[in-house]
Scaffold this motif. Structure first.
Motif, PDB file in Angstrom:
ATOM      1  N   ILE A 131       0.446  12.806   0.317  1.00 42.06           N
ATOM      2  CA  ILE A 131       1.189  11.657  -0.213  1.00 42.06           C
ATOM      3  C   ILE A 131       0.516  10.358   0.206  1.00 42.06           C
ATOM      4  O   ILE A 131       0.379   9.413  -0.582  1.00 42.06           O
ATOM      5  N   GLY A 132       0.047  10.321   1.462  1.00 44.02           N
ATOM      6  CA  GLY A 132      -0.609   9.114   1.962  1.00 44.02           C
ATOM      7  C   GLY A 132      -1.829   8.758   1.149  1.00 44.02           C
ATOM      8  O   GLY A 132      -2.003   7.617   0.728  1.00 44.02           O
TER       9      GLY A 132
ATOM     10  N   ILE B 232      -0.926   7.398  -2.257  1.00 45.90           N
ATOM     11  CA  ILE B 232      -0.451   6.013  -2.236  1.00 45.90           C
ATOM     12  C   ILE B 232      -1.609   5.052  -1.994  1.00 45.90           C
ATOM     13  O   ILE B 232      -1.694   3.989  -2.624  1.00 45.90           O
TER      14      ILE B 232
ATOM     15  N   VAL C 200      -3.376   4.558  -5.251  1.00 41.06           N
ATOM     16  CA  VAL C 200      -2.612   3.723  -6.176  1.00 41.06           C
ATOM     17  C   VAL C 200      -2.692   2.257  -5.778  1.00 41.06           C
ATOM     18  O   VAL C 200      -2.837   1.377  -6.625  1.00 41.06           O
ATOM     19  N   VAL C 201      -2.615   1.978  -4.470  1.00 39.39           N
ATOM     20  CA  VAL C 201      -2.596   0.585  -4.014  1.00 39.39           C
ATOM     21  C   VAL C 201      -3.961  -0.067  -4.183  1.00 39.39           C
ATOM     22  O   VAL C 201      -4.066  -1.214  -4.614  1.00 39.39           O
ATOM     23  N   PHE C 202      -5.038   0.682  -3.842  1.00 35.83           N
ATOM     24  CA  PHE C 202      -6.359   0.050  -3.778  1.00 35.83           C
ATOM     25  C   PHE C 202      -7.238   0.363  -4.984  1.00 35.83           C
ATOM     26  O   PHE C 202      -8.442   0.184  -4.937  1.00 35.83           O
TER      27      PHE C 202
ATOM     28  N   LEU D  43       9.177  11.800   3.450  1.00 36.79           N
ATOM     29  CA  LEU D  43       8.112  12.044   2.472  1.00 36.79           C
ATOM     30  C   LEU D  43       8.580  11.669   1.076  1.00 36.79           C
ATOM     31  O   LEU D  43       7.833  11.088   0.287  1.00 36.79           O
TER      32      LEU D  43
ATOM     33  N   TYR E  36       8.609   7.762   0.760  1.00 33.39           N
ATOM     34  CA  TYR E  36       7.307   7.107   0.556  1.00 33.39           C
ATOM     35  C   TYR E  36       6.987   7.066  -0.932  1.00 33.39           C
ATOM     36  O   TYR E  36       6.555   6.042  -1.464  1.00 33.39           O
ATOM     37  N   CYS E  37       7.175   8.217  -1.603  1.00 35.46           N
ATOM     38  CA  CYS E  37       6.869   8.279  -3.039  1.00 35.46           C
ATOM     39  C   CYS E  37       7.778   7.334  -3.813  1.00 35.46           C
ATOM     40  O   CYS E  37       7.322   6.607  -4.699  1.00 35.46           O
TER      41      CYS E  37
ATOM     42  N   ALA F 183       6.908   3.622  -3.737  1.00 36.83           N
ATOM     43  CA  ALA F 183       5.716   3.247  -4.503  1.00 36.83           C
ATOM     44  C   ALA F 183       5.893   3.495  -5.998  1.00 36.83           C
ATOM     45  O   ALA F 183       4.972   3.259  -6.773  1.00 36.83           O
TER      46      ALA F 183
ATOM     47  N   ARG G 188       4.151  -0.825  -4.546  1.00 41.97           N
ATOM     48  CA  ARG G 188       3.137   0.077  -3.998  1.00 41.97           C
ATOM     49  C   ARG G 188       2.798  -0.306  -2.573  1.00 41.97           C
ATOM     50  O   ARG G 188       2.610   0.538  -1.706  1.00 41.97           O
ATOM     51  N   GLU G 189       2.725  -1.633  -2.368  1.00 37.38           N
ATOM     52  CA  GLU G 189       2.448  -2.121  -1.027  1.00 37.38           C
ATOM     53  C   GLU G 189       3.553  -1.696  -0.066  1.00 37.38           C
ATOM     54  O   GLU G 189       3.280  -1.283   1.066  1.00 37.38           O
TER      55      GLU G 189
ATOM     56  N   LEU H 109       3.047   1.895   0.909  1.00 38.78           N
ATOM     57  CA  LEU H 109       1.970   2.097   1.895  1.00 38.78           C
ATOM     58  C   LEU H 109       2.421   1.666   3.285  1.00 38.78           C
ATOM     59  O   LEU H 109       2.205   2.356   4.280  1.00 38.78           O
TER      60      LEU H 109
ATOM     61  N   LEU I  78       4.835   4.132   4.624  1.00 40.96           N
ATOM     62  CA  LEU I  78       4.134   5.372   4.976  1.00 40.96           C
ATOM     63  C   LEU I  78       3.460   5.243   6.337  1.00 40.96           C
ATOM     64  O   LEU I  78       3.647   6.082   7.218  1.00 40.96           O
TER      65      LEU I  78
END
Lengths: 106, 478
Positions: A81-82, A85, A88-90, B144, B147-148, B151, B159-160, B163, B166
């Motif tokens: 998941i990390g 994400i 998606v962010v970068f 978990l 987090y999804c 975002a 999204r930020e 992150l 997370l």
């Protein structure tokens, strides 16, 4: 099996796990690259795994081993998941740095 | 040497039936969505399946009230306060899904609904967890998913926030997990009950400390709160509403069980004193910081930090009444907070948007019913009669004074005084006449938040008149 079955004294295992844990915490706080930060979090989890397995052997209790397997599974899910994400962010950024994303002022 | 794990019997499976039903509803929502054509109906079908599963799970959970049973060899404690916390989590899930009829675009709703439901399963496991493994599993299942969900938006802020949540939340999980490993080392067992039986040792004290840091982070107590306003602001409104209640229900279940049943009585007060201290700081700092907020979601985030401080303060002294009152106040907070979120949802055209405090200017003249409902919920959040917030605070004051924690009571009153100013700024704005042209007035076309507002307002009023604090709160069935 008794605690004496350890070839290396138990304190060494726990000491190593404490060092790894400390490295992980430092990594999350100091490093600014989210990928390295995720890796540091994995270090924290694996430090706990080492401690769990050492204690499981010392106490002759399989619960610690099972707990470590559980942690490995959860850490894998967390990494998946990390990474998703982070992608998606970068996606549009040239390089990854958590200081560059500051839409939300903390 | 740990006792052999007994075979699983039907009573064990029955204890987890509500969780199983919710998880199955998530799967069903995903499968049914495969056969749907594009369009708005997809949203309604997914949310309807989720609602059906949640209502069934709610009824099944209610049937466990008063039937304490240590399922799976004590890993999951059926009954006790897990029932009330479970109902709170289920109710909050229902309301959050209704705020925007699911979360995300039409084609995402089935997926997000399933994630929401599985996160709720995590909260239910946390509320009933009887050993360290179950706590970790429940916590991670909940986190978990979140987090999804954070975002799950095209906005970069969302999204930020995902992150940020997370990274910081995983770090807190790391602290919690290492604390658990040390507790396991100190006691030789993962069961919470074994900790209170073990002789005090530095391993247990250090482990409990790290464990409590992790929990304080998840509860967003000051100084572990810095993620809360950013994540709440960035995440979609439904997710913020969900997070503000469900994570608190799960984490308070863990903290309650840990404070009441796991710590050895001799050293419990010394280990827990820092927790009461951060609760006291949260009451003051949370409300002070809320004063300066102009975004509604940030304001509610800081207000939540203050409110969770009140709830944790009720645990001080570990009196059985304190546990009852903490759960009562959490129920009250659930209703008033979700009511306020429903009002915000009705003032947004798009449930993914954000709302400034300025949008409330003159609301009483444009939409009198909405303004009346918001005033009522804010009265309750500030702790004025005749609302559940008032009754809950009186009960917490009674319990902390009774347990000898005078300083907590004084700080609670100080925090309340500051919060009155925070909430009445909004009330005042609603009743000031303004030029219509200057206000960004949006409306939601979704009627579901009105139902939430009606239910929450009724509950806040009834609990304010008659405090129905649960009597079955056994933390750990022996």
């Amino acid at each position: 099996m008794t605690p004496s079955a350890f070839a290396v004294p138990i304190e060494n295992y726990i000491g190593l796990s404490a060092v790894i844990f400390f490295l992980g915490v430092t990594g999350v706080i100091v490093r600014r690259n989210p990928l390295i930060m995720l890796m540091s979090i994995e270090l924290m989890f694996n430090a706990a795994n080492l401690a769990l397995i050492t204690f499981a052997k010392a106490w002759v209790n399989a619960a610690g081993h099972i707990f470590a397997f559980l942690v490995i599974t959860v850490a894998a899910a967390e990494a998946a998941i990390g990474l998703a994400i982070v992608v998606v962010v970068f996606r549009r950024a040239a390089h990854v740095d958590v200081d560059e994303i500051a839409t939300l002022h903390g | 040497m740990s006792p052999p794990i007994p075979y699983v019997n039907s009573a064990d499976l029955h204890a987890l039936l509500p969780t199983t039903v919710i998880a199955a509803a998530g799967l069903l929502a995903l499968v049914v969505d495969l056969f749907m054509s594009a369009g708005r109906a997809r949203r309604w079908i997914a949310v309807a399946i989720a609602a059906a599963g949640l209502v069934i799970a709610g009824v099944l959970t209610a049937q466990q009230y008063g039937h304490s049973y240590p399922a799976f060899g004590g890993a999951y404690m059926q009954g006790g306060f897990a029932v009330v916390l479970g109902e709170i989590a289920i109710f909050a899930t229902l309301v959050s899904l209704g705020l925007g009829i699911g979360i995300g675009r039409d084609d995402q709703v089935a997926g997000t609904t399933a994630i929401v439901l599985w996160s709720t399963c995590g909260a239910l496991l946390m509320a009933g967890a009887g050993n360290l493994m179950m706590i970790f599993l429940g916590l991670e299942l909940l986190s978990l998913g979140l987090y999804c969900l954070c975002a799950m938006s095209v906005r970069s802020a969302a999204r930020e926030s995902g992150l940020k949540y997370l990274l910081l939340s995983s770090m807190a999980s790391g602290f919690l997990l290492y604390g658990m490993a040390l507790l396991f080392g100190g006691t030789g067992s993962v069961a919470l009950a074994a900790i209170s039986a073990a002789p005090p040792s530095p391993l247990i004290a250090l482990g409990a400390g790290l464990f409590l840091v992790g929990i304080a982070f998840k509860l967003s107590l000051v100084p572990f709160h810095s993620w809360t306003p950013d994540v709440y602001e960035g995440a979609p409104l439904s997710v913020t509403a969900y997070m503000s209640v469900v994570t608190k229900a799960g984490a308070l279940g863990v903290l309650g069980r840990f404070a009441y049943a796991a710590l050895p009585p001799a050293t419990a007060n010394a280990i827990l004193l820092p927790v009461w201290t951060v609760a006291a700081i949260s009451m003051i700092v949370g409300n002070l910081a809320a004063l300066q907020q102009i975004d509604m979601k940030r304001l509610l985030a800081y207000s939540g930090i203050g409110q969770v401080g009140y709830i944790v303060a009720a645990f001080a002294g570990q009196t059985p009444l304190g546990l009852r009152y903490a759960i009562f106040y959490l129920a009250a907070y659930t209703f008033m907070n979700l009511g306020a979120f429903a009002v915000v949802a009705l003032m947004l055209k798009d449930a993914d948007g954000s709302l400034g405090v300025g949008a409330f200017a003159g609301l009483a003249y444009r939409r009198p019913w909405l303004a009346a409902a918001m005033t009522f919920f804010l009265l309750s959040l500030a702790g004025l009669p005749p609302t559940a917030g008032f009754t809950g605070k009186i009960l917490i004051l009674a319990s902390s004074v009774g347990a000898g924690y005078w300083w907590l009571s004084v700080l609670l009153i100080a925090g309340t005084a500051i919060s009155v100013y925070v909430y009445f700024k909004i009330v005042r704005a609603m009743f000031v006449r303004v030029d219509e042209a200057h206000v960004r007035a949006e409306r939601s076309t979704n009627p579901l938040p009105w139902i939430s507002i009606a239910v929450c307002a009724a509950a806040v009023f009834v609990l304010g008149i008659y405090p129905l604090a649960p009597s079955d709160i056994i933390p750990l069935a022996k």
